[in-house]
Design an enzyme around this catalytic site. Sequence first.
Site, mmCIF file in Angstrom:
data_model
loop_
_atom_site.group_PDB
_atom_site.id
_atom_site.type_symbol
_atom_site.label_atom_id
_atom_site.label_comp_id
_atom_site.label_asym_id
_atom_site.label_seq_id
_atom_site.Cartn_x
_atom_site.Cartn_y
_atom_site.Cartn_z
ATOM 1 N NE ARG A 9 -69.254 -43.888 63.789
ATOM 2 C CZ ARG A 9 -68.228 -44.626 63.375
ATOM 3 N NH1 ARG A 9 -67.934 -45.770 63.956
ATOM 4 N NH2 ARG A 9 -67.464 -44.235 62.385
ATOM 5 C CE LYS B 43 -75.963 -31.644 41.277
ATOM 6 N NZ LYS B 43 -75.564 -32.363 40.063
ATOM 7 C CE LYS C 13 -77.607 -24.155 38.247
ATOM 8 N NZ LYS C 13 -77.540 -25.541 38.654
ATOM 9 C CD GLU D 229 -77.219 -25.331 33.752
ATOM 10 O OE1 GLU D 229 -76.722 -25.844 34.773
ATOM 11 O OE2 GLU D 229 -78.441 -25.313 33.555
ATOM 12 C CG ASP E 251 -75.887 -28.976 32.400
ATOM 13 O OD1 ASP E 251 -75.085 -29.699 33.066
ATOM 14 O OD2 ASP E 251 -77.118 -29.015 32.560
#
Lengths: 281, 494
Positions: free
Chosen positions: A99, A132, A164, A195, A216
Amino acid sequence: MNLEKKNLNKIIEAALREDGAAADVTSLNMDFPSGTVKASVTARQDGIACGIEIAAEVFRKVSSSTKVTFLIEDGDKLYPGLRAFEIEGLPQDIFAAERVSLNFLSHLSGIATLTADFAEKAAGTPVYDTRKTLPLLRELERYAVLTGGGRNHRFNLSDQVLIKENHIAASGKEIVELINDIKEKIPQDMRIEIEVESLSQFEEAIQGPADIIMLDNFTPGEVAAAVGIARKKNTEVEIEVSGGITLENINLYSLDGVSRISVGTLTSAAAPVDFTLLVDE
Amino acid sequence: MSKTLPQLPFFGDRVEIYKNIGSTIDRAKEIMKDSPSVSLIVSFSQESGTGRRGSAWASPEGGLYFSIIVKVRKAKAIASVRAAFYALKSLQDAGVEAEWKWPNDIICGGGKAGGIIAQSPQPGWLILSAGLNTFNDKKKLPASVRGSASVCPVDKKEFLSGFLKNIKKEFPVDKLSRDEVEYLNSRLTIIGQQCIINDICGRVRGIDEKGALLIQTPGGRTTPVLTGSPVPVKKAPLPEESLLLVDAGNTSTRIGLFSGGEIVKVAVLSSGSGYFENLEKKIDLVAGGKKTDGAAFSCVVRKLESKLRKTLEKHSLTKPLMVDHKVSAGLELKVDDPSQLGPDRICNAAAVYHFYGKDSIVADLGTANTFDVVSGAGEYLGGIICPGIESMAADLVKKADRIDSACLGVPDRITGNNTDAAVKSGLYLTLAGQIEKTISEIRMELDRDFKVIFTGGSASGLPAKVTGDSPVDIDITLKGLAVIWGLTNNSNLL
């Protein structure tokens, strides 16, 4: 696979521990005929293979006397019925590893497959991954992106500046001032990316010494406008497109002047590729 | 003690026969001390029998143990060899075909059934002593020696009479005749074997007329050895090191990782464009990004040799070993010109000798089908090279206008009802027939029951109908590379 062997071992060991591979109450309470059996890991879907080595290593970690014969390698095309590798060992050792091995193989092949799809549709514009990723699996997932023909963004927060929306808001400074301040404090060879959420922010940012400006959630039209502005300015800044990129729309963003497209879903939403382990009759 | 054993052809001054005695040798030595005379001491069990170099000799009831005191001009090592000759002859006359392990042991059915020693406690005198397990049941022997021992149930009187007929008052220590040498060599169990004796290691070639064991060292020199115990070196241990092994054939290359005494990872690569780039990748895959302790390769394609060596150098901590006829494969290559022997075939032979150790044939089925014959004593006896089935099939398609394709496999029925089925059937028969005929002819010509081991790309799909009980060992060439690497790097004996 250019992964740190030590890290790889740790991940495999942790995964086997999580799966209780050392105490498989089904196998342990069965009497198998003595001797080894042969089995093969076979794809049940189309795709791009990734993680062959790690999947094989899982079997070898359970028992170092299990023998592995590689039939394909990472980056090879998969199709239903294609045998990826063969294993020969004691049945209980094979079942204890099965597995975990297939989980690695399915997951990484899924990422490589999706990346290859994006890369194909992007028609030449490099496709980048993001942060991510599943906790603790980043190194493997980034490897899968490379295998699928994609490229890696910064590995983590420590190796590149990325300013950001929230950073700008929290700093209370103008964009250019903020970039200049940071630029003074970081090593010379460290890159700065910022960004931006709108064309007007883009026009501001382009005045500063950023290496990359990330657009973005821009529409394709806004991206085209930004590229036009940058061209007029004759700047060397790289333009990255990010946010809302899908297999359906990526070709619209693949414009001259766009240096890179980053896609979070490469790692956050890749469907696993189905593999099965079959013991030879 | 009974005074006589009737009708024994012994001319001596004294005959003593015991049911049980401490040791016939000790009794003989007593007699020598008192007043040496030509004597015979026989017993049917001993309390504390001694063998060569004073070791204990298990002497249960029902065996035959005797010592003979005779005169000798000069004590020489040849005495015990000659005594062994008489013993073997006498056993043969009594109906037992025994063998001999130089210089002292009588071997029956593969185990030690007796021994003969010659000692000279006083100048001019010789004590010949023998012990023979003439009983039927091996269980009479202590458990500690039972494993290597055997019995030779022979009529004691018949054997002893036969033996004594050869003994004269003075024991001859002159050279053996050519016939005697030949007879002893034909019964020498360790002939052809790799042995160590007195720190010399080499192959046993037989004995010379002085009774010395002839050892041929790897350089080719033959050294006579008069005393010592030859210890057969059947197998050098498998290396404990991790090894990267590459078997580069004509159409494909097999890469293996050897670790913990076995092949644990394998990858296969086809020849053709991008070979070296792919080779690099596959090696990475198999080696897992780690350098191995060593590397070895066999390459049948000359132009690949140097690049292959360079590639392996990058992945191994030590210099890669290229196998050819000059490396020590633990075998004696009985061919006209060893340099013609392909390295893959040397590897195959080294592996079957190491892993199977019997008279064996390796059938390697690929571009060519090769059959290599190796004796249980480690001699490469020769081979057969046939066209491989895939080459034949391809050639058939190329040359026969009306045959477009050739499918390999086991046909449903031998008589094909269409071209495809007829070709499939024909190819199957060609292969099965080739294998069957080759093996039976080898067995017949060399008159031995060779074990067969199948290997090679075309061997994995062979039906049980063709292979029978014979094992298919797909990694035999890689295993041979590991054996040879071990012989070259780890063994200072060979």
